[in-house]
Motif scaffolding. Sequence first.
Motif, mmCIF file in Angstrom:
data_model
loop_
_atom_site.group_PDB
_atom_site.id
_atom_site.type_symbol
_atom_site.label_atom_id
_atom_site.label_comp_id
_atom_site.label_asym_id
_atom_site.label_seq_id
_atom_site.Cartn_x
_atom_site.Cartn_y
_atom_site.Cartn_z
ATOM 1 N N PRO A 155 0.792 -1.239 0.000
ATOM 2 C CA PRO A 155 0.000 0.000 0.000
ATOM 3 C C PRO A 155 0.817 1.278 0.000
ATOM 4 O O PRO A 155 0.257 2.372 0.018
ATOM 5 C CB PRO A 155 -0.796 -0.116 1.310
ATOM 6 C CG PRO A 155 0.109 -0.886 2.215
ATOM 7 C CD PRO A 155 0.798 -1.903 1.320
ATOM 8 N N ALA A 156 2.157 1.169 -0.041
ATOM 9 C CA ALA A 156 3.013 2.337 0.185
ATOM 10 C C ALA A 156 2.707 3.502 -0.747
ATOM 11 O O ALA A 156 2.671 4.663 -0.314
ATOM 12 C CB ALA A 156 4.485 1.937 0.056
ATOM 13 N N MET A 157 2.497 3.235 -2.028
ATOM 14 C CA MET A 157 2.314 4.377 -2.941
ATOM 15 C C MET A 157 0.974 5.063 -2.735
ATOM 16 O O MET A 157 0.874 6.290 -2.871
ATOM 17 C CB MET A 157 2.544 3.981 -4.395
ATOM 18 C CG MET A 157 1.614 3.008 -4.990
ATOM 19 S SD MET A 157 2.031 2.735 -6.752
ATOM 20 C CE MET A 157 3.703 2.074 -6.648
ATOM 21 N N PHE A 158 -0.045 4.328 -2.345
ATOM 22 C CA PHE A 158 -1.317 4.975 -2.029
ATOM 23 C C PHE A 158 -1.203 5.819 -0.763
ATOM 24 O O PHE A 158 -1.740 6.928 -0.688
ATOM 25 C CB PHE A 158 -2.426 3.940 -1.872
ATOM 26 C CG PHE A 158 -2.900 3.359 -3.175
ATOM 27 C CD1 PHE A 158 -3.084 4.159 -4.292
ATOM 28 C CD2 PHE A 158 -3.164 2.004 -3.295
ATOM 29 C CE1 PHE A 158 -3.527 3.639 -5.497
ATOM 30 C CE2 PHE A 158 -3.606 1.472 -4.493
ATOM 31 C CZ PHE A 158 -3.783 2.284 -5.592
ATOM 32 N N LEU A 159 -0.502 5.299 0.220
ATOM 33 C CA LEU A 159 -0.318 6.050 1.461
ATOM 34 C C LEU A 159 0.516 7.301 1.223
ATOM 35 O O LEU A 159 0.235 8.363 1.797
ATOM 36 C CB LEU A 159 0.324 5.153 2.518
ATOM 37 C CG LEU A 159 -0.543 3.972 2.981
ATOM 38 C CD1 LEU A 159 0.253 3.051 3.897
ATOM 39 C CD2 LEU A 159 -1.798 4.475 3.700
ATOM 40 N N LEU A 160 1.530 7.193 0.370
ATOM 41 C CA LEU A 160 2.347 8.365 0.051
ATOM 42 C C LEU A 160 1.520 9.399 -0.712
ATOM 43 O O LEU A 160 1.634 10.607 -0.457
ATOM 44 C CB LEU A 160 3.565 7.944 -0.767
ATOM 45 C CG LEU A 160 4.505 9.073 -1.214
ATOM 46 C CD1 LEU A 160 5.021 9.868 -0.015
ATOM 47 C CD2 LEU A 160 5.671 8.503 -2.025
ATOM 48 N N ALA A 161 0.678 8.954 -1.619
ATOM 49 C CA ALA A 161 -0.181 9.886 -2.359
ATOM 50 C C ALA A 161 -1.097 10.640 -1.405
ATOM 51 O O ALA A 161 -1.239 11.870 -1.503
ATOM 52 C CB ALA A 161 -0.999 9.131 -3.398
ATOM 53 N N ALA A 162 -1.715 9.928 -0.464
ATOM 54 C CA ALA A 162 -2.596 10.580 0.510
ATOM 55 C C ALA A 162 -1.826 11.581 1.361
ATOM 56 O O ALA A 162 -2.305 12.694 1.634
ATOM 57 C CB ALA A 162 -3.257 9.530 1.394
ATOM 58 N N GLU A 163 -0.626 11.199 1.766
ATOM 59 C CA GLU A 163 0.204 12.104 2.572
ATOM 60 C C GLU A 163 0.530 13.373 1.793
ATOM 61 O O GLU A 163 0.428 14.489 2.331
ATOM 62 C CB GLU A 163 1.498 11.393 2.972
ATOM 63 C CG GLU A 163 2.449 12.229 3.790
ATOM 64 C CD GLU A 163 3.747 11.513 4.097
ATOM 65 O OE1 GLU A 163 4.755 12.208 4.325
ATOM 66 O OE2 GLU A 163 3.761 10.258 4.105
#
Length: 206
Positions: free
Chosen positions: A144-152
């Motif tokens: 999920p890292a890239m989705f979490l980074l996008a949200a951040e």
Amino acid sequence: MTLIPKALIFDCDGTLALTADLHFAAFTAAFAAQDARLARAFYHARGGMARTALIEAWMAETGHDLDVARLVRDSIAHACDLAHTSRPNPPVAALALAWGARPSAVASNGEAPVVRATLHACGLLDLFDTVVTLTDVAAPKPDPAMFLLAAERLGVVPADCLVLEDSAQGMEAAHRAGMAAHDVREPAALATIAALTEQVSAAVRV
């Protein structure tokens, strides 16, 4: 009435852009340079896989060893050369266009040069606040890292994001990130996307 999320996060290939033939052609050329053949059925059965993972799956299935680093470089170069042939996926691109100034991002298992060239060719690149690619994180979807980074980067909590995807890996990554998600391969999801597009378009008209 469809609930409007605070932010949208779009996958690129197969979601915002119709690029399957483009990437198959790029991979085919890269494999051929090492006297290897990539079957179309093998490629399409693994849609959404990151580049290195697909190559490693091919080697595991065929028992042949190839120069993975060279294959990655060559396939990226070919994909960049072919990016001008990309076309937007009409229902998803319509939502991205209607979304306007609300927070939005792209999160893709592709590499930054290919993703940006693809979005540019589709006339969509400037719509997004940020573009997150495999270049930015340690692991591809289903991590999920890239989705979490996008949200951040958008300044929005994951639970307030809606993801648009077209692969099992992407859907799993969204769920692991704690985000709602629609699979654009599903007719019901496309109907929901159309309703959301109309809703945000109506809000702009008002």
